[in-house]
Design a protein around this motif. Structure first.
Motif, PDB file in Angstrom:
ATOM      1  N   UNK A  10      30.747  14.642 -25.155  1.00 54.07           N
ATOM      2  CA  UNK A  10      29.293  14.686 -25.047  1.00 54.07           C
ATOM      3  C   UNK A  10      28.511  13.485 -25.184  1.00 54.07           C
ATOM      4  N   UNK A  11      29.015  12.394 -25.594  1.00 53.40           N
ATOM      5  CA  UNK A  11      28.172  11.030 -25.525  1.00 53.40           C
ATOM      6  C   UNK A  11      28.768  10.119 -24.490  1.00 53.40           C
TER       7      UNK A  11
ATOM      8  N   UNK B 259      18.652   8.107 -25.722  1.00 54.80           N
ATOM      9  CA  UNK B 259      18.679   8.824 -26.643  1.00 54.80           C
ATOM     10  C   UNK B 259      19.927   9.956 -26.428  1.00 54.80           C
ATOM     11  N   UNK B 260      19.700  10.308 -25.277  1.00 57.62           N
ATOM     12  CA  UNK B 260      20.600  11.424 -24.987  1.00 57.62           C
ATOM     13  C   UNK B 260      21.840  11.009 -24.087  1.00 57.62           C
ATOM     14  N   UNK B 261      21.994   9.575 -23.653  1.00 62.00           N
ATOM     15  CA  UNK B 261      23.334   9.293 -22.913  1.00 62.00           C
ATOM     16  C   UNK B 261      23.968   8.031 -23.777  1.00 62.00           C
TER      17      UNK B 261
ATOM     18  N   UNK C 267      36.917  14.434 -30.030  1.00 65.58           N
ATOM     19  CA  UNK C 267      37.086  14.353 -28.683  1.00 65.58           C
ATOM     20  C   UNK C 267      35.827  14.998 -28.035  1.00 65.58           C
ATOM     21  N   UNK C 268      35.340  16.043 -28.836  1.00 66.39           N
ATOM     22  CA  UNK C 268      33.997  16.657 -28.416  1.00 66.39           C
ATOM     23  C   UNK C 268      32.698  15.486 -28.332  1.00 66.39           C
ATOM     24  N   UNK C 269      32.845  14.741 -29.418  1.00 67.69           N
ATOM     25  CA  UNK C 269      31.761  13.864 -29.551  1.00 67.69           C
ATOM     26  C   UNK C 269      31.899  12.762 -28.390  1.00 67.69           C
ATOM     27  N   UNK C 270      33.217  12.499 -28.165  1.00 68.80           N
ATOM     28  CA  UNK C 270      33.468  11.604 -26.970  1.00 68.80           C
ATOM     29  C   UNK C 270      32.901  11.995 -25.802  1.00 68.80           C
TER      30      UNK C 270
END
Length: 534
Positions: free
Chosen positions: A497-498, A468-470, A492-495
């Motif tokens: 943070x995930x 769920x968090x990785x 880029x932020x989504x990339x």
């Protein structure tokens, strides 16, 4: 749950059949620079060798044109030419990124077609058989000669030529099974007439269908056949087929009746295209419990059938967890867990395969502007890795030898596979843990303790997680309030943070055993690495 692994268990080479090829949308997309950048990424990070896509002969590739298409003058239709320059540009791009084409010979150029039926797909391909077999063969020979002249016979002989795509489905072929077999025969003979070293195969059917009668036809009529290809998804709710059919079952044709009710779009009355599309193309995998072993069973049956007919290789040139485009779960870790288990379970049945598909730059129905719209891609259209992308990175990262843990190791509540650097001796050990289910159920976490019999204490034990968090970019996008379209800085932020990152995992070394524990929720995937050296 307790899992025991002997690091000295018997090992065999790990056959990564899924690295052979990866699927794509249709040929014209390979003229886009963003498409090529994403193809280069999957080549470098996931190790795919070939790329397969539809529509190399579609009218948007301008392969067969008459003067009447340009100037509507009287008699202009008598001036016709073949033009393979766009095809050359597409294949130049593929080769430039270090990959090779897996040539799906589809669909029918309008001026060679026997009819006007076009698929409902976005790019409207003509899906009828040829009007004249001899003219079609002349065209195929001209196409293949163009390739050998441009790239050389040694290069083109390393490619594969597959005749059509899913001719058992009415959305892709407006003809009978017999008409497809005839199409395959005349096409294969035309390819081989240029050079016998060129490799051609089929029938590229859905659901592992038609294989028995196709092999019989080719044998009886001495039709060239260098490989057998077919497709398989976990279930095909569009067709009402759950888990596919026996490869020896000889269904004539399957029609795709997408709209089954006249009131299907009444809730809500208005909305985005994606909202309406999802009411029509419903993700049955979240409504009913589809079988999760159809790929394994059908691949094993297909392999046995092909083996009885000789030593031909078996290719699954499309496979994945879901046949429904825009199914929301395509963006979730459910696909990651399924693909890991399916890849491991079919490892020895399949010679080569092509997962469908590498990115959401994909136009079979519509190019959705939502970054997460349930596309088939391992990557979003702007290159954000989905959970399934991280899963294939894990499968590439593990060592080249698989430990034999027993036939049911992948079928437990928490499935397990283990890998090593070498066939014998010491070295790093990788352990894949996954809690695969065909529905993303909200169940309590399942606790597991793993004991690895080993000669000495390892230098380190680390873990990479998809949960769920990785490795969950969909959740990050939703936390941003699902921006449509996503701006470059948001992508880029989504990339970031995930991202899936390696983390230290607590362990103990007791009486010759490495012991660690964890808790996996539904469809979580963990890759644990036990390192001999820092």
């Amino acid at each position: 749950m307790r899992i025991e692994i002997d690091s000295h268990a018997v090992r065999r080479p790990f056959h990564r059949h899924w690295q052979f090829c990866v699927g794509s949308g249709h040929a014209a997309l390979a003229l886009r620079s963003d498409y090529m950048a994403l193809l280069q990424k999957v080549r470098e990070e996931l190790g795919f060798s070939y790329v397969r896509f539809h529509g190399i002969f579609d009218d948007d590739m301008d392969v067969v044109r008459s003067l009447a298409d340009i100037l509507p003058a009287k008699g202009a239709e008598r001036f016709v030419e073949y033009n393979f320059e766009k095809i050359g540009a597409v294949y130049d791009n593929v080769l430039a990124c270090g990959m090779r084409p897996f040539v799906e010979m589809s669909f029918m150029p309008r001026l060679l077609a026997c009819g006007t039926t076009r698929s409902g797909l976005y790019y409207r391909p003509n899906i009828t058989p040829p009007a004249d077999d001899e003219k079609w063969q002349d065209f195929v020979r001209a196409f293949v000669r163009y390739l050998t002249a441009r790239y050389g016979i040694d290069e083109v002989a390393s490619w594969y030529f597959e005749v059509w795509n899913e001719p058992d489905l009415g959305v892709f072929f407006d003809g009978t099974k017999a008409e497809y077999y005839r199409l395959y025969e005349v096409t294969a003979r035309a390819v081989k007439s240029v050079d016998s070293r060129l490799r051609v195969g089929g029938p590229a059917t859905s659901g592992s269908r038609w294989l028995g009668s196709f092999l019989e036809y080719c044998t009886k009529n001495q039709v060239p056949l260098d490989f057998v290809s077919t497709h398989q998804y976990a279930g095909d709710p569009i067709c009402g087929v759950e888990g596919g059919t026996d490869p020896e079952a000889e269904n004539e044709k399957m029609d795709l009746d997408l709209i089954r009710r006249t009131d299907i779009l009444t809730d809500p009355a208005q909305g985005t295209i994606l909202e309406g599309f999802r009411q029509i193309m419903r993700d049955q995998s979240e409504l009913v419990e589809l079988p999760d072993d159809s790929f394994r069973k059908n691949a094993a049956a297909a392999a046995a059938l092909v083996k009885r007919s000789g030593s031909l290789p078996l290719f699954y040139t499309e496979w994945n967890a879901n046949a429904i485009f825009a199914a929301a779960t395509n963006d979730t870790r459910k696909t990651a867990a399924y693909d890991v288990k399916a890849a491991l379970d079919t490892e020895l049945s399949i010679d080569a395969s092509s997962v469908w598909c590498f990115s959401d730059l994909f136009e079979e129905f519509h190019h959705f502007q939502e970054e997460f719209h349930g596309g088939f891609g391992l990557l979003t259209s702007h290159g954000i890795p989905k959970p399934v992308y991280h899963a294939f990175r894990m499968l590439r990262e593990v060592g080249g030898y698989r430990l034999l843990l027993g036939e049911d190791a992948t079928d437990q509540e928490i499935g397990t596979a283990a890998f090593a650097d070498a066939e014998y001796g010491e070295g790093s050990l990788w352990i894949l843990l996954f809690r695969q289910k065909m529905r993303q159920l909200d169940l309590p976490a399942a606790h597991v303790t793993v004991e690895v019999k080993a000669d000495r204490r390892p230098a380190s034990v680390t873990v990479k997680k998809i949960d769920e968090t990785h490795g969950n970019p969909l959740a990050v996008w939703q936390q941003m309030k699902a921006p449509v379209p996503a701006m470059p800085w948001q992508v880029e932020q989504i990339r970031q943070d995930s991202a899936v990152r390696e983390e230290a995992l607590d362990f103990a070394f007791e009486q010759g055993r490495i012991v660690f524990s964890g808790a996996l929720s539904v469809n979580d995937v963990w890759l644990v690495r036990i390192s001999d050296s820092v």
